[in-house]
Design a protein around this motif. Sequence first.
Motif, PDB file in Angstrom:
ATOM      1  N   CYS A 182     -20.450  59.005 176.314  1.00 57.80           N
ATOM      2  CA  CYS A 182     -20.465  60.285 175.641  1.00 57.80           C
ATOM      3  C   CYS A 182     -18.899  60.264 175.110  1.00 57.80           C
ATOM      4  CB  CYS A 182     -20.857  61.534 176.460  1.00 57.80           C
ATOM      5  SG  CYS A 182     -22.332  61.780 176.850  1.00 57.80           S
ATOM      6  N   TRP A 183     -17.984  59.744 176.036  1.00 59.19           N
ATOM      7  CA  TRP A 183     -16.668  59.702 175.341  1.00 59.19           C
ATOM      8  C   TRP A 183     -16.424  58.658 174.354  1.00 59.19           C
ATOM      9  CZ3 TRP A 183     -13.494  55.031 175.630  1.00 59.19           C
ATOM     10  CH2 TRP A 183     -12.311  55.299 175.078  1.00 59.19           C
ATOM     11  N   LEU A 184     -16.975  57.697 174.422  1.00 57.28           N
ATOM     12  CA  LEU A 184     -17.029  56.361 173.448  1.00 57.28           C
ATOM     13  C   LEU A 184     -17.938  57.075 172.238  1.00 57.28           C
ATOM     14  CD1 LEU A 184     -16.337  53.669 172.640  1.00 57.28           C
ATOM     15  CD2 LEU A 184     -18.646  52.854 173.487  1.00 57.28           C
ATOM     16  N   PHE A 185     -18.863  57.496 172.236  1.00 53.03           N
ATOM     17  CA  PHE A 185     -19.596  58.076 171.223  1.00 53.03           C
ATOM     18  C   PHE A 185     -18.691  59.040 170.334  1.00 53.03           C
ATOM     19  CE2 PHE A 185     -22.664  61.223 168.991  1.00 53.03           C
ATOM     20  CZ  PHE A 185     -23.490  60.408 168.551  1.00 53.03           C
ATOM     21  N   ARG A 186     -18.192  60.029 170.866  1.00 51.92           N
ATOM     22  CA  ARG A 186     -17.237  60.909 170.341  1.00 51.92           C
ATOM     23  C   ARG A 186     -15.949  60.138 169.654  1.00 51.92           C
ATOM     24  NH1 ARG A 186     -17.864  66.090 170.735  1.00 51.92           N
ATOM     25  NH2 ARG A 186     -15.552  66.731 170.625  1.00 51.92           N
ATOM     26  N   ARG A 187     -15.413  59.198 170.397  1.00 46.52           N
ATOM     27  CA  ARG A 187     -14.188  58.513 169.939  1.00 46.52           C
ATOM     28  C   ARG A 187     -14.524  57.658 168.694  1.00 46.52           C
ATOM     29  NH1 ARG A 187      -9.537  60.847 169.987  1.00 46.52           N
ATOM     30  NH2 ARG A 187      -8.546  61.168 171.999  1.00 46.52           N
ATOM     31  N   ALA A 188     -15.757  57.099 168.723  1.00 44.08           N
ATOM     32  CA  ALA A 188     -16.358  56.390 167.626  1.00 44.08           C
ATOM     33  C   ALA A 188     -16.807  57.021 166.525  1.00 44.08           C
ATOM     34  CB  ALA A 188     -17.194  55.199 168.394  1.00 44.08           C
ATOM     35  N   ASN A 189     -16.631  58.327 166.493  1.00 42.68           N
ATOM     36  CA  ASN A 189     -17.056  59.032 165.202  1.00 42.68           C
ATOM     37  C   ASN A 189     -18.566  59.056 165.119  1.00 42.68           C
ATOM     38  OD1 ASN A 189     -14.330  59.222 164.723  1.00 42.68           O
ATOM     39  ND2 ASN A 189     -14.549  57.593 163.115  1.00 42.68           N
ATOM     40  N   GLY A 190     -19.189  59.181 166.425  1.00 40.42           N
ATOM     41  CA  GLY A 190     -20.721  59.367 166.349  1.00 40.42           C
ATOM     42  C   GLY A 190     -21.363  57.839 166.199  1.00 40.42           C
ATOM     43  N   SER A 191     -20.774  56.877 166.522  1.00 37.38           N
ATOM     44  CA  SER A 191     -21.348  55.656 166.143  1.00 37.38           C
ATOM     45  C   SER A 191     -22.439  55.325 167.121  1.00 37.38           C
ATOM     46  CB  SER A 191     -20.477  54.612 166.039  1.00 37.38           C
ATOM     47  OG  SER A 191     -21.041  53.283 165.973  1.00 37.38           O
ATOM     48  N   VAL A 192     -23.803  55.059 167.023  1.00 38.62           N
ATOM     49  CA  VAL A 192     -24.594  54.412 167.944  1.00 38.62           C
ATOM     50  C   VAL A 192     -24.208  53.041 168.224  1.00 38.62           C
ATOM     51  CG1 VAL A 192     -26.908  53.928 168.475  1.00 38.62           C
ATOM     52  CG2 VAL A 192     -26.461  56.215 167.512  1.00 38.62           C
ATOM     53  N   LEU A 193     -23.940  52.346 166.967  1.00 43.50           N
ATOM     54  CA  LEU A 193     -23.672  51.077 167.131  1.00 43.50           C
ATOM     55  C   LEU A 193     -22.681  50.502 168.187  1.00 43.50           C
ATOM     56  CD1 LEU A 193     -24.061  48.257 165.836  1.00 43.50           C
ATOM     57  CD2 LEU A 193     -22.097  48.474 164.411  1.00 43.50           C
ATOM     58  N   LEU A 194     -21.531  51.433 168.367  1.00 46.62           N
ATOM     59  CA  LEU A 194     -20.678  51.112 169.535  1.00 46.62           C
ATOM     60  C   LEU A 194     -21.268  51.058 170.692  1.00 46.62           C
ATOM     61  CD1 LEU A 194     -17.703  50.053 169.459  1.00 46.62           C
ATOM     62  CD2 LEU A 194     -18.901  50.654 167.234  1.00 46.62           C
ATOM     63  N   VAL A 195     -22.162  52.370 170.820  1.00 50.00           N
ATOM     64  CA  VAL A 195     -22.649  52.612 172.243  1.00 50.00           C
ATOM     65  C   VAL A 195     -23.490  51.572 172.791  1.00 50.00           C
ATOM     66  CG1 VAL A 195     -22.005  55.115 172.484  1.00 50.00           C
ATOM     67  CG2 VAL A 195     -23.986  54.360 171.496  1.00 50.00           C
ATOM     68  N   MET A 196     -24.303  50.997 171.884  1.00 54.23           N
ATOM     69  CA  MET A 196     -25.208  49.962 172.043  1.00 54.23           C
ATOM     70  C   MET A 196     -24.423  48.808 172.240  1.00 54.23           C
ATOM     71  SD  MET A 196     -28.231  50.100 168.993  1.00 54.23           S
ATOM     72  CE  MET A 196     -28.860  48.567 169.780  1.00 54.23           C
ATOM     73  N   LEU A 197     -23.203  48.484 171.666  1.00 57.85           N
ATOM     74  CA  LEU A 197     -22.604  47.353 172.003  1.00 57.85           C
ATOM     75  C   LEU A 197     -22.039  47.339 173.601  1.00 57.85           C
ATOM     76  CD1 LEU A 197     -20.749  44.917 171.539  1.00 57.85           C
ATOM     77  CD2 LEU A 197     -19.101  46.352 170.537  1.00 57.85           C
ATOM     78  N   PHE A 198     -21.678  48.464 174.030  1.00 56.53           N
ATOM     79  CA  PHE A 198     -21.104  49.021 175.533  1.00 56.53           C
ATOM     80  C   PHE A 198     -22.511  48.648 176.335  1.00 56.53           C
ATOM     81  CE2 PHE A 198     -20.821  51.628 179.021  1.00 56.53           C
ATOM     82  CZ  PHE A 198     -19.364  51.600 179.188  1.00 56.53           C
TER      83      PHE A 198
END
Length: 266
Positions: A182-198
Motif C-alpha cells: 500500500c505504501w508503494l502504491f500510494r508513492r507510485a501515484n496509484g500504479s499497479v505496474l509498480l506493485v506488480m513489479l514488486f
Amino acid sequence: MTSLAAAIRRHPLITFFVLVFVIGWSPWPFGIEGTAMLPCAPLVAALIVGAVTGTLRDLGSRLIRWRVPWYCYVAAIGLPLAVIFGTAALHGGASWQLAWADVAILFALRWINPLDGPLGEEPGWRGFALPRLDARFAPLMSAAVLGLVAAVWHLPLVFVTQGNKVGWVGLLTTFVITFVYCWLFRRANGSVLLVMLFHVIQGTIVSTTLGYEGRDVDEMLTLGLYAWTVVAVALVVFDRAAWRPAPREVGVRPATGVLTTPVVQP
C-alpha cells in the motif's frame, strides 16, 4: 439482471470481495488435487465489477502507469531482494550459485501468468480495492482491512498437503507486507505496474531458489516475517506523509465512477 447490475454499482467494493472469495475458494470444497484456490480471483472479480461499473479504463491506466518517482523502482526491486538475501545471510547455509537463466524465465512468466500472484492479485487488491478503501478510510486503516482480507483469502493454502503448503507464518506475512504494498502504491501515484513489479521480484528469488529445503524453508519464512514487519513499521514511522488521509475531493467521481489517487509528496 438490471437490478443485479444496480446493486453492484451501489456496492462495488462489497461485490468485489464476495466474488474474490467465491471464485478463489471454489476448488477448495471439492478437494481438487493440487488446487486449493484460484489465484486469479482478484483479477477476475475486478474485471467483472469494473465492467459493470464502467471503471475498466481506470484500472487499465493503472496497469501501464510507469511514470512514477525513481525511488519507487528502487523500492519495488530493492526491498524484496534485500529481504531475501538479508535473511539468507542471517540464516546461513544458502547456495549463492543461482541458475540465472531459470530466474530470468520465471521473472518473465510471472508478468503474464494470471494463475500467479502478480497478475492474478495486484489488479484486484491494489488496482481496484485499495483506491475504494482509501476513499472511505484513512490509509493505515485501508491497509489493515486489505491485509486482513488478503490473509484470510489465502487460508486454503494452510491446508494444502502438497509441497507448496503455506503455514500460519505465511498468512501473517501476507498481512504485514500489505502495508508495504500500500505504501508503494500510494508513492507510485496509484500504479499497479509498480506493485506488480514488486510482487514479481518477491516471488522470483525465494528460499528454495537459494537451495533451502525442509525445516530451513520454514525458518526462512519466519525470518522473512520479521524482516517485512521491520520494513512495514519503518515505512509507517519514517514516512508519515504517505499515510495521511487524502483530501476530500479525492475518491470516486460521481459523474464518471473513476477513482483518483492523490500524489503523495515526499
